[in-house]
Design a protein around this motif. Structure first.
Motif, PDB file in Angstrom:
ATOM      1  N   THR A 195       0.819  -1.202   0.000  1.00 18.84           N
ATOM      2  CA  THR A 195       0.000   0.000   0.000  1.00 18.84           C
ATOM      3  C   THR A 195       0.860   1.263   0.000  1.00 18.84           C
ATOM      4  N   HIS A 196       0.259   2.322  -0.501  1.00 15.33           N
ATOM      5  CA  HIS A 196       0.917   3.627  -0.500  1.00 15.33           C
ATOM      6  C   HIS A 196      -0.163   4.678  -0.293  1.00 15.33           C
ATOM      7  N   TYR A 197       0.159   5.678   0.542  1.00 21.22           N
ATOM      8  CA  TYR A 197      -0.813   6.716   0.868  1.00 21.22           C
ATOM      9  C   TYR A 197      -0.259   8.100   0.609  1.00 21.22           C
ATOM     10  N   ALA A 198      -1.140   9.019   0.256  1.00 23.11           N
ATOM     11  CA  ALA A 198      -0.761  10.426   0.222  1.00 23.11           C
ATOM     12  C   ALA A 198      -0.451  10.864   1.647  1.00 23.11           C
ATOM     13  N   ASP A 199       0.491  11.779   1.798  1.00 23.79           N
ATOM     14  CA  ASP A 199       0.887  12.231   3.134  1.00 23.79           C
ATOM     15  C   ASP A 199      -0.305  12.777   3.923  1.00 23.79           C
ATOM     16  N   SER A 200      -1.233  13.400   3.226  1.00 24.00           N
ATOM     17  CA  SER A 200      -2.354  14.063   3.892  1.00 24.00           C
ATOM     18  C   SER A 200      -3.319  13.085   4.572  1.00 24.00           C
ATOM     19  N   VAL A 201      -3.249  11.797   4.202  1.00 22.15           N
ATOM     20  CA  VAL A 201      -4.201  10.828   4.754  1.00 22.15           C
ATOM     21  C   VAL A 201      -3.533   9.725   5.570  1.00 22.15           C
ATOM     22  N   LYS A 202      -2.209   9.729   5.640  1.00 16.89           N
ATOM     23  CA  LYS A 202      -1.496   8.698   6.393  1.00 16.89           C
ATOM     24  C   LYS A 202      -1.942   8.690   7.857  1.00 16.89           C
ATOM     25  N   GLY A 203      -2.222   7.497   8.366  1.00 16.36           N
ATOM     26  CA  GLY A 203      -2.671   7.363   9.744  1.00 16.36           C
ATOM     27  C   GLY A 203      -4.164   7.552   9.923  1.00 16.36           C
ATOM     28  N   ARG A 204      -4.859   8.019   8.890  1.00 19.84           N
ATOM     29  CA  ARG A 204      -6.310   8.240   8.989  1.00 19.84           C
ATOM     30  C   ARG A 204      -7.096   7.322   8.047  1.00 19.84           C
ATOM     31  N   PHE A 205      -6.549   7.066   6.857  1.00 18.87           N
ATOM     32  CA  PHE A 205      -7.238   6.255   5.857  1.00 18.87           C
ATOM     33  C   PHE A 205      -6.541   4.900   5.726  1.00 18.87           C
ATOM     34  N   THR A 206      -7.327   3.869   5.411  1.00 24.22           N
ATOM     35  CA  THR A 206      -6.792   2.542   5.176  1.00 24.22           C
ATOM     36  C   THR A 206      -7.425   1.950   3.924  1.00 24.22           C
ATOM     37  N   ILE A 207      -6.574   1.542   2.992  1.00 26.44           N
ATOM     38  CA  ILE A 207      -7.042   0.910   1.765  1.00 26.44           C
ATOM     39  C   ILE A 207      -6.906  -0.602   1.915  1.00 26.44           C
ATOM     40  N   SER A 208      -7.880  -1.328   1.374  1.00 20.50           N
ATOM     41  CA  SER A 208      -7.833  -2.784   1.440  1.00 20.50           C
ATOM     42  C   SER A 208      -8.585  -3.356   0.243  1.00 20.50           C
ATOM     43  N   ARG A 209      -8.384  -4.636  -0.003  1.00 16.72           N
ATOM     44  CA  ARG A 209      -9.075  -5.285  -1.106  1.00 16.72           C
ATOM     45  C   ARG A 209      -9.502  -6.680  -0.685  1.00 16.72           C
ATOM     46  N   ASP A 210     -10.677  -7.104  -1.141  1.00 14.01           N
ATOM     47  CA  ASP A 210     -11.192  -8.440  -0.876  1.00 14.01           C
ATOM     48  C   ASP A 210     -11.321  -9.133  -2.221  1.00 14.01           C
TER      49      ASP A 210
END
Length: 115
Positions: A57-72
């Motif tokens: 996974t990779h996140y924009a700095d503005s959302v790190k620690g707040r957003f979580t991406i996942s896939r099923d």
């Protein structure tokens, strides 16, 4: 043809949470990566988060620690868990899939963070 349909957007107060979903028409296991982008009217899409077929996974700095991406993979669905939302997170959020060297996009779902 890959089709992507987003859901889960809406109006939420600052500090609240939302979970976005992106349902794909085919097996997402065949996608080299999937991601979420945000887009303001008249502006280019900006990467929010991406997840590879291997789960990196990779996140924009503005959302790190707040957003979580996942896939099923079994449900052919990708998610974006959005916590501690801020007014500046307001935008249209679009789902992206990378398949066979091509990019596919959903229609987008509106996220509005306001009191």
């Amino acid at each position: 043809q890959v089709q992507l349909v987003e859901s889960g957007g809406g109006l939420v107060q600052p500090g609240g949470s939302l979970r976005l979903s992106c349902a794909a028409s085919g097996s997402i296991f065949s996608f080299s990566s999937m991601g979420w982008y945000r887009q303001a009217p008249g502006k280019q899409r900006v990467l929010v988060a991406v997840i590879t077929v291997g789960g990196t996974t990779h996140y924009a700095d503005s959302v790190k620690g707040r957003f979580t991406i996942s896939r099923d993979n079994a449900k052919n669905t990708m998610y974006l868990q959005m916590n501690s939302l801020k007014p500046e997170d307001t935008d249209v959020y679009c789902c992206n899939a990378r398949f066979d060297a091509k990019n596919y996009w959903g229609q987008g779902t509106q996220v509005t963070v306001s009191s």
